[in-house]
Design an enzyme around this catalytic site. Structure first.
Site, PDB file in Angstrom:
ATOM      1  N   GLY A   1      23.252   8.694  60.024  1.00 49.59           N
ATOM      2  CA  GLY A   1      22.539   8.324  61.251  1.00 49.59           C
ATOM      3  C   GLY A   1      22.230   6.851  61.297  1.00 49.59           C
TER       4      GLY A   1
ATOM      5  N   GLU B   1      27.966  12.512  55.952  1.00 51.29           N
ATOM      6  CA  GLU B   1      27.464  13.822  56.363  1.00 51.29           C
ATOM      7  C   GLU B   1      28.282  14.982  55.795  1.00 51.29           C
ATOM      8  OE1 GLU B   1      27.745  11.185  58.263  1.00 51.29           O
ATOM      9  OE2 GLU B   1      26.123  11.070  59.723  1.00 51.29           O
TER      10      GLU B   1
ATOM     11  N   ALA C   1      19.708  10.195  58.642  1.00 45.13           N
ATOM     12  CA  ALA C   1      18.624  11.061  59.108  1.00 45.13           C
ATOM     13  C   ALA C   1      17.779  11.437  57.897  1.00 45.13           C
ATOM     14  CB  ALA C   1      19.212  12.318  59.738  1.00 45.13           C
TER      15      ALA C   1
END
Ligand code: T1G
Length: 693
Positions: free
Chosen positions: A102, A125, A63
């Site tokens: 992502g 993450e 992301a």
């Protein structure tokens, strides 16, 4: 403005290309582009199969972290993932570079995954205080075993394409250009030669024993295990109906986004990169192909090791044959340590050590492009060394000092080429610690500064630009806040309690333990050096001097603040209590108790005060540069983001009030920096200051 997502038809197959430099982050334009491409291709009856790939150096690397904290713009990534998975035509993801976060989640919702040789996949993450938030915790356990899922989701480290293939995360490894591979693999998908599966429809089983032991491990870590535990909770939902599981994961992800850990870890991620933004960035770095190091002591040998590990040939100069042997032995041991840590292969060891020359002959530095001096911290000794280097080294050679606090301008005065003089302040152990303070003298040329930063990148270090002052950035601030611990000890706080309170805050070890580790004699010498400069109003604590006068320098003598026992345990040194009591009586101090919270508040506030001054005086370019120094050189807890990131959590106005309260007991030590007062008056933050600079 180039189109971030385009698609091409090749007969009855199509390829979707994402081109969003530098790392194809899944920003809004990419997300909308993928959905638009799918909408177009799904209704195109010619198209039988689709391949999704990226241009540039990597598949989607996650992301767009810069979007976090801002209002999300639909389509959000989880919806894009569900859209890809629900496509009526099979889609294969072509992975190259690092398919992370992502990016891997996008690949997991495709119907097949093909990786280029050398590619890596991962879910980092947790390193940002988050968890996979686009279906990764639900889809990964449908493709691989529980142990691999736990390792990837809660550990955050990427795995190789080979391991991913072995574990079922990807379906094939190929070689060659992603665009070409995309066409080929779409055809294989169309012809059934590449198996297409809808990930959410694959049955999932979790190994309850592995989940339970992971939960126990993370729970035992307390605050330090919170991020991993939250990610594990999402994995545990994977066996629920998919949409319910995805909702659980999303709820946990939203919770993580609001966490302090995420705020600090995101700041730390950008801090490591922001510090490269220096005024001299446009200058062209000089070529560095051969380096000399003067002095083969702990620092010189560590610096030489770091240079060797980066592939550079190194000549170390020592002043006597027995010192040559010592330096050779130390560097060899350092490289063997690198092999055992997996930082250097056995095969490369011989070639690496083969690039080392240790000699007493300084003339061998005539061809060096850079010489780093790491001799005794005395201006006289440095002047002697730099004067000799000025005569021996070729024009254009850079002359650097590893001094940890001496004035670079005064060192440069010893040579006829002050523009080639710079400070390269390494942190011990130099071949392990990532921080490098690049200290810029008044006459240091721009390209010499740029060379210091380029060298840091080559050494895989984090370079931070520092101005000239006593101690530059880190040591100057340390010298200030370290005094707060002595004051608290003198006022009644048990020094072991101070150590424990700061470990609870997240420090790797407490300040008194650190002092014993690095050697109390170093601080003692420092205090003696600074004694003539010490302002009369400055409160002085003599306990550490008494410990040193007894010959107790810490671990290296077996005794300092603590006594170090053969079994590795440590207990408090009983003499220290005596020294403290004597000084309390002499100074009429009635000791009082401290809470851990007050200890941390005072310690951090003292760190913030001097950090603010360093920014105010321009010694550090920005607040985030001070944060980087403490994250990469002083073990500041990464999830707190650094002293000035943490200061924003407290608030400038609150800090001003706190300092004014403390000032009643010691108005000299506790003064409100002008810059902090300004932030409080303007109701702004250090983060705002970072954006302005
Ligand atoms: N978002 C925005 N910018 C990024 C970025 C990202 N994810 N990754 C890198 N950049 C920028 C970086 O700031 C720098 O910018 C430039 O790209 C080059 O980076 C939904 C929520 C990919 C291994 O954590 O690990 O997905 O300074 O210098 O050394 O569940 O970047 O040039 O202006 O590091 O070759 C998960 C983070 C996000 C990956 C490349 N993904 N990035 O390393 O280049 S959360 C990550 C990296 C997520 C989902 C969750 C590395 C890299 P500038 P660089 P590099």
């Amino acid at each position: 403005m180039t189109q971030v997502v385009t698609f091409e038809k090749h007969g009855d197959i199509a390829t979707i290309c994402i081109d969003n430099p530098p790392v194809n982050a899944a920003g809004h334009a990419m997300r909308q582009g993928v959905v638009d491409a799918l909408d177009a291709l799904e209704v195109d009856s010619d198209i039988k199969a689709i391949a999704l790939y990226c241009a540039g150096r990597t598949f989607v690397a996650g992301a767009d972290i810069r979007e976090f904290g801002k209002p999300s713009q639909p389509p959000v990534l989880p919806d894009v993932c569900n859209r890809i998975e629900a496509c009526s035509k099979p889609i294969v993801a072509i992975l190259h570079g690092t398919a992370l976060g992502g990016g891997l989640e996008v690949a997991l919702c495709c119907h097949a995954r093909v990786a280029q040789k050398g590619a890596k996949v991962g879910l980092p993450e947790v390193h940002l205080g988050l968890l996979p938030g686009s279906g990764g915790t639900i889809r990964l356990p449908r493709l691989t075993d529980t142990a691999t899922t736990i390792k990837m989701v809660t550990g955050g480290a990427p795995i190789s394409a080979e391991e991913a293939l072995e574990k079922g995360v990807i379906d094939r490894i190929v070689d060659g250009d992603p665009a070409q591979t995309a066409v080929e693999m779409a055809k294989e998908l169309r012809d059934g030669k590449l198996n297409a599966r809808v990930t959410r429809d694959i049955p999932v089983e979790l190994d309850a024993t592995k989940i339970a032991s992971a939960r126990a491990k993370f729970s035992a870590k307390g605050a330090g295990g919170a991020v991993a535990l939250r990610a594990l909770r999402a994995v545990e939902s994977a066996t629920k109906p998919v949409d319910e599981a995805l909702a659980d994961e999303r709820a946990l992800f939203i919770e993580a986004l609001a966490s302090e850990e995420h705020h600090g870890l995101k700041h730390a991620f950008f801090a490591e990169r922001a510090v490269a933004n220096i005024p001299e960035a446009k200058a062209t770095a000089r070529e560095i192909n051969a380096v000399g190091v003067i002095g083969g002591g702990t620092m010189g040998s560590g610096i030489a090791t770091s240079l060797l590990l980066a592939g550079l040939p190194v000549t170390v100069i020592e002043m006597a044959e027995e010192r040559v042997a010592f330096a050779t032995k130390t560097i060899t041991a350092n490289l063997q340590g690198a092999v055992s840590r997996g930082k250097l292969s056995e095969a490369a060891f011989d070639a690496t050590i083969g690039r080392l020359v240790v000699t007493t002959d300084m003339q061998t530095l005539a061809g060096a492009d850079l010489v780093i001096e790491a001799v005794f911290e005395s201006m006289e000794v440095k002047h002697d060394v730099f004067g000799k280097l000025d005569d021996i080294c070729k024009d254009g050679a850079i002359l650097a000092s590893n001094t940890s606090y001496l004035n670079i301008d005064k060192i440069a005065a010893a040579v006829k080429r002050p523009q080639d003089v710079i400070g390269l302040h390494f942190f011990s152990p130099a071949h392990v610690m990532r921080l490098l303070e690049v200290v810029v003298g008044a006459e240091t040329a721009d390209d010499v500064v740029a060379t210091g930063f380029a060298l840091a990148k080559r050494l895989r270090k984090v370079a931070v630009r520092a101005g000239v002052c006593d101690g530059f950035i880190g040591n100057r601030i340390l010298a200030h806040y370290a005094r707060s611990t002595g004051y608290m000890m003198m006022d009644g706080a048990d020094y072991e309690q101070i150590d424990n309170a700061l470990v609870e805050f997240g420090a790797a070890m407490g300040p008194f333990t650190v002092g014993d580790l690095s050697g109390l004699d170093i601080g003692w010498a420092e205090r003696k050096r600074r004694a003539p400069l010490r302002p009369s109003q400055e409160r002085y604590v003599g306990v550490a001097d008494k410990i040193c006068e007894a010959g107790d320098f810490g671990r290296k003598t077996g005794k300092g603040y603590y006594v170090y026992w053969p079994d590795g345990s440590k207990t408090k040194n009983p003499n220290v209590a005596k020294y403290i009591a004597e000084e309390q009586v002499a100074k009429g101090i009635t000791p009082r108790s401290f809470t851990n919270a007050e200890i941390v508040d005072r310690y951090i506030t003292a760190m913030i005060v001097e950090s603010t001054r360093v920014v105010e005086e321009g010694i550090a370019l920005r607040p985030i540069d001070v944060d980087a120094v403490f994250l990469f050189g002083y073990g500041f807890p990464r999830h707190r983001g650094g002293p000035l990131c943490y200061a924003d959590r407290i608030g400038a106005a609150n800090l001003v009030e706190r300092i004014k309260t403390y000032a009643h007991e010691d108005p000299f030590y506790w003064q409100v920096p002008k810059l902090l007062q300004k932030l409080a008056d303007d109701n702004t933050t250090f983060a705002d200051l970072n954006k302005e600079r």
